[in-house]
Design a protein around this motif. Structure first.
Motif, PDB file in Angstrom:
ATOM      1  N   ASN A 115      -0.057  -2.223  -9.491  1.00 38.51           N
ATOM      2  CA  ASN A 115       0.491  -1.092 -10.237  1.00 38.51           C
ATOM      3  C   ASN A 115       0.643   0.125  -9.329  1.00 38.51           C
ATOM      4  O   ASN A 115      -0.282   0.469  -8.601  1.00 38.51           O
ATOM      5  N   TYR A 116       1.829   0.768  -9.446  1.00 33.22           N
ATOM      6  CA  TYR A 116       2.142   1.885  -8.559  1.00 33.22           C
ATOM      7  C   TYR A 116       2.063   3.196  -9.321  1.00 33.22           C
ATOM      8  O   TYR A 116       2.154   3.200 -10.563  1.00 33.22           O
ATOM      9  N   PRO A 117       1.916   4.299  -8.577  1.00 34.48           N
ATOM     10  CA  PRO A 117       1.761   5.604  -9.248  1.00 34.48           C
ATOM     11  C   PRO A 117       2.888   5.892 -10.241  1.00 34.48           C
ATOM     12  O   PRO A 117       2.656   6.506 -11.265  1.00 34.48           O
ATOM     13  N   ASN A 118       4.103   5.423  -9.975  1.00 35.13           N
ATOM     14  CA  ASN A 118       5.205   5.728 -10.898  1.00 35.13           C
ATOM     15  C   ASN A 118       5.313   4.690 -12.005  1.00 35.13           C
ATOM     16  O   ASN A 118       6.361   4.540 -12.607  1.00 35.13           O
ATOM     17  N   SER A 119       4.237   3.922 -12.235  1.00 37.25           N
ATOM     18  CA  SER A 119       4.139   2.920 -13.294  1.00 37.25           C
ATOM     19  C   SER A 119       4.935   1.641 -13.011  1.00 37.25           C
ATOM     20  O   SER A 119       5.077   0.802 -13.885  1.00 37.25           O
ATOM     21  N   ALA A 120       5.448   1.505 -11.810  1.00 34.86           N
ATOM     22  CA  ALA A 120       6.049   0.222 -11.446  1.00 34.86           C
ATOM     23  C   ALA A 120       4.945  -0.832 -11.397  1.00 34.86           C
ATOM     24  O   ALA A 120       3.788  -0.512 -11.123  1.00 34.86           O
ATOM     25  N   GLN A 121       5.323  -2.088 -11.663  1.00 35.94           N
ATOM     26  CA  GLN A 121       4.330  -3.159 -11.674  1.00 35.94           C
ATOM     27  C   GLN A 121       4.955  -4.440 -11.136  1.00 35.94           C
ATOM     28  O   GLN A 121       6.117  -4.720 -11.427  1.00 35.94           O
ATOM     29  N   ASP A 122       4.184  -5.197 -10.343  1.00 34.30           N
ATOM     30  CA  ASP A 122       4.749  -6.417  -9.776  1.00 34.30           C
ATOM     31  C   ASP A 122       3.633  -7.415  -9.444  1.00 34.30           C
ATOM     32  O   ASP A 122       2.513  -7.005  -9.147  1.00 34.30           O
ATOM     33  N   PRO A 123       3.916  -8.711  -9.501  1.00 32.50           N
ATOM     34  CA  PRO A 123       2.903  -9.698  -9.115  1.00 32.50           C
ATOM     35  C   PRO A 123       2.759  -9.835  -7.602  1.00 32.50           C
ATOM     36  O   PRO A 123       1.840 -10.497  -7.129  1.00 32.50           O
ATOM     37  N   ASP A 124       3.683  -9.284  -6.845  1.00 34.04           N
ATOM     38  CA  ASP A 124       3.543  -9.251  -5.390  1.00 34.04           C
ATOM     39  C   ASP A 124       3.226  -7.820  -4.966  1.00 34.04           C
ATOM     40  O   ASP A 124       3.503  -6.874  -5.689  1.00 34.04           O
ATOM     41  N   LEU A 125       2.642  -7.710  -3.759  1.00 33.01           N
ATOM     42  CA  LEU A 125       2.283  -6.380  -3.270  1.00 33.01           C
ATOM     43  C   LEU A 125       3.388  -5.876  -2.346  1.00 33.01           C
ATOM     44  O   LEU A 125       3.714  -6.529  -1.355  1.00 33.01           O
ATOM     45  N   TYR A 126       3.987  -4.739  -2.691  1.00 37.88           N
ATOM     46  CA  TYR A 126       4.996  -4.105  -1.839  1.00 37.88           C
ATOM     47  C   TYR A 126       4.400  -2.832  -1.276  1.00 37.88           C
ATOM     48  O   TYR A 126       3.846  -2.039  -2.039  1.00 37.88           O
ATOM     49  N   VAL A 127       4.473  -2.651   0.029  1.00 37.44           N
ATOM     50  CA  VAL A 127       3.929  -1.412   0.602  1.00 37.44           C
ATOM     51  C   VAL A 127       4.842  -0.912   1.712  1.00 37.44           C
ATOM     52  O   VAL A 127       5.560  -1.698   2.334  1.00 37.44           O
ATOM     53  N   PRO A 128       4.796   0.400   1.941  1.00 39.56           N
ATOM     54  CA  PRO A 128       5.573   0.945   3.059  1.00 39.56           C
ATOM     55  C   PRO A 128       4.877   0.661   4.395  1.00 39.56           C
ATOM     56  O   PRO A 128       3.652   0.679   4.469  1.00 39.56           O
ATOM     57  N   ALA A 129       5.660   0.401   5.440  1.00 36.54           N
ATOM     58  CA  ALA A 129       5.093   0.175   6.773  1.00 36.54           C
ATOM     59  C   ALA A 129       4.606   1.493   7.363  1.00 36.54           C
ATOM     60  O   ALA A 129       5.089   2.571   6.998  1.00 36.54           O
ATOM     61  N   GLY A 130       3.617   1.399   8.256  1.00 33.80           N
ATOM     62  CA  GLY A 130       3.190   2.582   8.996  1.00 33.80           C
ATOM     63  C   GLY A 130       2.424   3.592   8.173  1.00 33.80           C
ATOM     64  O   GLY A 130       2.276   4.748   8.565  1.00 33.80           O
ATOM     65  N   PRO A 198      10.155  -1.039   5.380  1.00 38.62           N
ATOM     66  CA  PRO A 198      10.363   0.308   5.926  1.00 38.62           C
ATOM     67  C   PRO A 198      10.351   1.311   4.771  1.00 38.62           C
ATOM     68  O   PRO A 198      10.771   0.979   3.658  1.00 38.62           O
ATOM     69  N   GLN A 199       9.877   2.521   5.058  1.00 41.57           N
ATOM     70  CA  GLN A 199       9.654   3.507   4.002  1.00 41.57           C
ATOM     71  C   GLN A 199      10.833   3.640   3.026  1.00 41.57           C
ATOM     72  O   GLN A 199      10.649   3.597   1.810  1.00 41.57           O
ATOM     73  N   ALA A 200      12.039   3.762   3.569  1.00 39.25           N
ATOM     74  CA  ALA A 200      13.199   4.007   2.698  1.00 39.25           C
ATOM     75  C   ALA A 200      13.401   2.830   1.748  1.00 39.25           C
ATOM     76  O   ALA A 200      13.614   2.999   0.548  1.00 39.25           O
ATOM     77  N   GLU A 201      13.309   1.622   2.284  1.00 40.47           N
ATOM     78  CA  GLU A 201      13.472   0.442   1.434  1.00 40.47           C
ATOM     79  C   GLU A 201      12.412   0.385   0.358  1.00 40.47           C
ATOM     80  O   GLU A 201      12.665  -0.002  -0.784  1.00 40.47           O
ATOM     81  N   PHE A 202      11.186   0.758   0.775  1.00 44.24           N
ATOM     82  CA  PHE A 202      10.097   0.737  -0.196  1.00 44.24           C
ATOM     83  C   PHE A 202      10.357   1.727  -1.323  1.00 44.24           C
ATOM     84  O   PHE A 202      10.197   1.398  -2.502  1.00 44.24           O
ATOM     85  N   ASP A 203      10.787   2.946  -0.954  1.00 41.78           N
ATOM     86  CA  ASP A 203      11.059   3.958  -1.980  1.00 41.78           C
ATOM     87  C   ASP A 203      12.082   3.444  -2.983  1.00 41.78           C
ATOM     88  O   ASP A 203      11.940   3.615  -4.193  1.00 41.78           O
ATOM     89  N   ASP A 204      13.081   2.804  -2.455  1.00 44.03           N
ATOM     90  CA  ASP A 204      14.126   2.247  -3.290  1.00 44.03           C
ATOM     91  C   ASP A 204      13.553   1.197  -4.243  1.00 44.03           C
ATOM     92  O   ASP A 204      13.811   1.186  -5.441  1.00 44.03           O
ATOM     93  N   TRP A 205      12.723   0.320  -3.651  1.00 44.07           N
ATOM     94  CA  TRP A 205      12.163  -0.770  -4.460  1.00 44.07           C
ATOM     95  C   TRP A 205      11.290  -0.247  -5.585  1.00 44.07           C
ATOM     96  O   TRP A 205      11.400  -0.664  -6.733  1.00 44.07           O
ATOM     97  N   VAL A 206      10.410   0.706  -5.230  1.00 46.83           N
ATOM     98  CA  VAL A 206       9.419   1.133  -6.207  1.00 46.83           C
ATOM     99  C   VAL A 206      10.093   1.865  -7.369  1.00 46.83           C
ATOM    100  O   VAL A 206       9.659   1.785  -8.512  1.00 46.83           O
ATOM    101  N   GLU A 207      11.199   2.515  -7.046  1.00 44.03           N
ATOM    102  CA  GLU A 207      11.910   3.215  -8.121  1.00 44.03           C
ATOM    103  C   GLU A 207      12.534   2.220  -9.099  1.00 44.03           C
ATOM    104  O   GLU A 207      12.403   2.338 -10.307  1.00 44.03           O
ATOM    105  N   LYS A 208      13.174   1.194  -8.547  1.00 41.98           N
ATOM    106  CA  LYS A 208      13.789   0.185  -9.416  1.00 41.98           C
ATOM    107  C   LYS A 208      12.735  -0.583 -10.208  1.00 41.98           C
ATOM    108  O   LYS A 208      12.923  -0.918 -11.377  1.00 41.98           O
ATOM    109  N   ALA A 209      11.600  -0.871  -9.537  1.00 45.07           N
ATOM    110  CA  ALA A 209      10.580  -1.688 -10.189  1.00 45.07           C
ATOM    111  C   ALA A 209       9.938  -0.969 -11.358  1.00 45.07           C
ATOM    112  O   ALA A 209       9.376  -1.591 -12.259  1.00 45.07           O
ATOM    113  N   ALA A 210      10.024   0.380 -11.353  1.00 42.04           N
ATOM    114  CA  ALA A 210       9.410   1.129 -12.434  1.00 42.04           C
ATOM    115  C   ALA A 210      10.179   0.968 -13.741  1.00 42.04           C
ATOM    116  O   ALA A 210       9.650   1.205 -14.819  1.00 42.04           O
TER     117      ALA A 210
END
Ligand SMILES: [Cu+2]
Ligand SMILES: [Cu+2]
Lengths: 315, 562
Positions: A115-130, A198-210
């Protein structure tokens, strides 16, 4: 080969793997030296002093203070070093950096929920690199353990309390995540992937996943995505095959017996109840092992119901 | 108590011997066995029971290994696989390895080595055996008929929530615990009270030091297991919240309790094995054991340390401070273990080494225990343990210690005392072949598992990722080689019982402890007349006599040792 990094470990991908692997190879080298010594001395003695006619045992001292002290003290010194390095390396991996990105982890038989701060939820773990990532974990049922070998990370996930762990992975990629505390029937299927983006891709993903429902082309498509993402697929097939739970094929709108007597028709409210309070009505012939999905958003429940309906019609 | 009753008058004993009577044939019929108070007969009955347990546990091991031939399993469902590994683990630990050497060879040799007529409490000894049988029946029935899927560790809250037969199973283990406590109690008292006049503590065979240290752990630690299992039953049956957080309990508390027993239990398994190895190496090298005091004291040190290291099973669950303390304490156990190994090697020096089957097992022990012990360093160090915990690395490590060391020592002891126990010889060539098969099979089974572990393969997994398949298959092949070796042993030992050559010499190997100075098999009361006095590990007057192909006690300088 034995001392090559790739022989023993998956490629180290997090920032603390270097120290960890160094310690492992250090202990390995010490062990190899001692073992070789023991075997060499043992073999030499056995060959040299094996029983032959006309030769008998020779006298030799039955103890030797100096020798005994030497072979107690040298290993002791090495061991103090191994202990110390093991502890400090471990401590570094346990000390949370102040500015970590937090992901809440819920373990349940037999899937992971990130579970992510913006309430996104997924069975896999997505994280930004670095970026340092802190995992705050709890379990809904029994003890599980979250293990990511590529990061040399493992932490028990205990019901009724929070445990945490952190890592930083600088290389985008996909890594395995296992449950390593035995938790019953599907323990060995409680796997997930770690996607380091990469950070940008992650931001994109987490927004859609929410907002899965909002980002899907239709309610039905959202329902199908959720059927996979929320882990229903693990226990419910859509092909008619009975897994841990009943198949969804052609089941919406039909009647079923529930254990303890009585019958019930699968309608919208029954599905809702099955998700929010799964033990309220247990289908006859099945174990009451379905975890609760109390936290599921209303539009998601609606999407799943839409999907189940579509399976009834055989679309 | 009834040991006094055993002080029979000398003339009867003599008559017994002259007619060729021994403890095996002095009375007949099933009743004479089931009601026997003779420690040697009880040892034989344990041997039969333990062989059965080993067979069953071994079959389950093969089932598990076969099922792991592919990453999707072969024939078992997930649940059945979980039942199978639970069955394997629980049977092997509670029914075989924990009673193991003390129950069979402790019972057989301890009173003989002391020159005593029996253990201090022969009736309690028989009761221990019946408790073992009862516990075994409970455990096996609940697992085979009802199924248990918790693993042998019964971790809460899983064990309080699963629908399988946990209560019956824990009752079985509870009863087995009492069997173990009573045996320990008996041995402690026997060693304290029944030593002959000349045998001070520092003149006891090291086997007795090993058994003594083990017995202390059995008496002090096993009650904790009993209490823990009762609490588990109370929670499951009565809903009292102790371990289950949904009832207000603490799930980690269970792990603390459980390992407070089960870590010392590891030393219940290994200390008697170390005792056996000390005997085997000394006798078959014809050398006084090197560093007697160091070996004896290290047994006691290991027993003492064993009580304060349980936390190392929980490094992925505890606070850094707790982990640091337990890690440091854990390393302290490694020194006495290393010291023993060096002492055994030094005993070989300038010896007269006979490479027969018992000695091959002793040498195999040094090899396998070396690996088992050294891989413990990776698990004692915190940073590396975190990665390796609950992976196949741990599985491989404890099999090296429990099977590679304890089972190997058990087999060594079995071959060593077999002629004395049954008065029958076994086929030495087959015995060597079997030993080599067991050694190779064992290594092929478990060495690959270390690598599986470092690469991240979790334990207790029915399915696995394709990248692990090659190593799993190697391991399965090894398990079958190991099984063939063990089966071969069963066959030739059976043949030895049925049609083996009679052994009539008292002392076939040149042993120096008292059991070798009585007749073979020993008479009912162990010694004809007064037991002889002889210093253990003193070989100068134990001489080879070619006429009988055995050793005799003789002051005559003329008989040269072979
Ligand atoms: Cu699990
Ligand atoms: Cu332990």
């Amino acid at each position: 080969m034995f001392f090559a990094q790739g022989f023993w470990f998956p490629d180290g991908a997090s920032t603390n793997t270097g120290d960890h692997d160094w310690l492992f190879h250090f202990i390995l080298a010490i062990s190899a030296i001692f073992f070789a010594l023991i075997i060499a001395v043992g073999t030499a003695f056995v060959l040299k002093y094996r029983r032959r006619p006309g030769v008998s045992a020779e006298k030799s001292p039955t103890h030797n203070g100096t020798l005994e002290i030497v072979w107690s003290v040298i290993p002791s010194i090495l061991i103090v070093f191994i202990f110390y390095y093991g502890f400090t390396t471990y401590l570094a991996s346990r000390t949370m950096p102040p500015e970590a990105f937090e992901v809440q982890v819920t373990a349940k038989k037999w899937s992971w929920e990130f579970n992510y701060p913006n309430s996104a939820q997924d069975p896999d773990l997505y994280v930004p690199a670095g970026k340092a990532i802190r995992l705050v974990m709890t379990s809904e049922d029994v003890i599980h353990s979250l293990s990511i070998p590529a990061f040399r990370l493992k932490q028990d996930v205990v019901p009724g309390r929070y445990t945490d762990s952190w890592f930083q992975c600088d290389e985008p990629g996909t890594y395995n995540l296992f449950c390593t505390e035995y938790c019953g029937t599907l323990h060995s299927k409680m796997l997930a992937k770690v996607h380091v983006l990469p950070q940008a891709e992650f931001d994109d993903w987490v927004e859609k996943a929410a907002d899965i429902v909002g980002n899907a082309p239709s309610l039905l498509a959202a329902g199908e995505i959720l059927y996979h993402k929320r882990g229903c697929a693990q226990c419910h097939s859509i092909t008619g095959e009975t897994l841990t739970g009943p198949s969804f094929l052609g089941s919406f709108g039909t009647e079923r017996a529930i254990s303890g007597g009585g019958r019930v028709t699968m309608d919208e409210n029954y599905v809702r109840e099955s998700l929010v309070n799964p033990q309220a009505k247990v289908v006859a012939g099945f174990q009451p092992v379905m975890p609760t999905f109390k936290g599921m958003k209303d539009d998601e429940i609606t999407a799943i119901i839409t999907y189940l309906k579509s399976l009834a019609k055989g679309e | 108590m009834s040991s006094e009753a055993h002080v029979a008058d000398g003339s009867a004993v003599h008559a017994e011997h002259e007619t060729g009577e021994n403890y095996l044939n002095c009375s007949h019929g099933l009743r004479s066995w089931l009601l026997t108070l003779d420690h040697k007969r009880i040892a034989v009955m344990y041997l039969a029971g333990l062989a059965g347990a080993l067979f069953l546990g071994g079959i389950m091991a093969l089932v598990v290994r076969l099922e792991l031939w592919t990453g999707d399993g072969l024939v078992l469902s997930d649940d059945l696989y979980n039942h199978a590994f639970t069955l394997h683990g629980a049977i092997m630990t509670f029914l075989f390895i924990i009673p193991g050497i003390p129950a069979v060879f402790g019972n057989f040799a301890l009173p003989l080595m002391l020159g005593a007529k029996d253990v201090a409490f022969p009736r309690l000894n028989l009761l221990s055996w019946y408790l073992w049988i009862t516990g075994a029946v409970f455990a096996i029935v609940s697992m085979v008929v009802g199924a248990v899927d918790t693993g042998w560790t019964f971790y809460t809250p899983y064990s309080t929530q699963t629908s399988t037969q946990v209560i019956n199973m824990t009752m079985g283990v509870f009863i087995l615990g009492f069997s173990s406590i009573f045996t320990g109690l008996n041995f402690v008292v026997t060693i304290h009270k029944l030593r002959p006049a000349g045998m001070t503590w520092w003149r006891m065979p090291l086997m007795l030091w090993g058994l003594y240290a083990t017995a202390i752990i059995q008496v002090l630690a096993t009650p904790v297991l009993g209490i823990t299992l009762l609490l588990l039953v109370a929670e499951r049956a009565l809903g009292v919240g102790i371990f289950d957080p949904s009832l207000g309990g603490d799930p980690l508390l269970y792990q603390h309790f459980f390992w407070f027993y089960s870590h010392p239990a590891v030393y219940i398994m290994i200390l008697p094995a170390m005792g056996v190895i000390s005997e085997l190496i000394s006798v078959h090298s014809r050398k006084t054991i090197f560093g007697y005091h160091a070996i004896a004291l290290s047994s006691v040190a290991i027993a003492a340390f064993s009580f304060i290291v349980w936390g190392h099973h929980m490094f992925t669950a505890m606070s850094p401070m707790g982990n640091m303390i337990f890690s440091a304490l854990t390393f302290s156990v490694s020194i006495p273990s290393a010291v023993k190994t060096f002492n055994w090697l030094a005993t070989l020096y300038r010896g007269h080494i006979r490479l027969n089957a018992p000695m091959l097992y002793a040498l195999a022990f040094i090899f396998l225990f070396g690996i088992g012990g050294l891989t413990g360093l990776f698990l004692g160090a915190l940073a590396t343990d975190i990665h390796l915990h609950d992976t196949y690395f741990v599985v491989a490590h404890f099999h090296f210690v429990m099977v590679g060391s304890t089972l190997i020592a058990f087999l060594g002891a079995l071959h060593y005392w077999w002629p004395k126990m049954f008065g029958k010889a076994y086929d030495e060539t087959l015995a060597k072949i079997a030993c080599i098969l067991v050694f190779i099979g064992f290594n092929v089974t478990f060495l690959p598992q270390f690598v599986l572990g470092t690469r991240g393969m979790p334990r207790r997994y029915h399915n696995f990722l394709p990248e692990f398949q090659g190593l799993h298959q190697a391991s399965t092949v090894g398990a079958f080689i190991l099984a063939i070796g063990l089966f071969l042993i069963l066959v030739y030992l059976w043949k030895s019982l049925v049609s083996g050559k009679k052994v009539t010499v008292d002392n076939p190997w040149g042993g120096s402890s008292l059991e070798w100075l009585t007749t073979t098999p020993p008479p009912h009361y162990n010694f004809v007349g007064e037991p002889p006095e002889h210093d253990v590990y003193d070989y100068h007057d134990i001489r080879y006599d070619a006429a009988i192909d055995g050793y005799v006690l003789s002051k005559n300088e003329g008989d040269a040792a072979r």
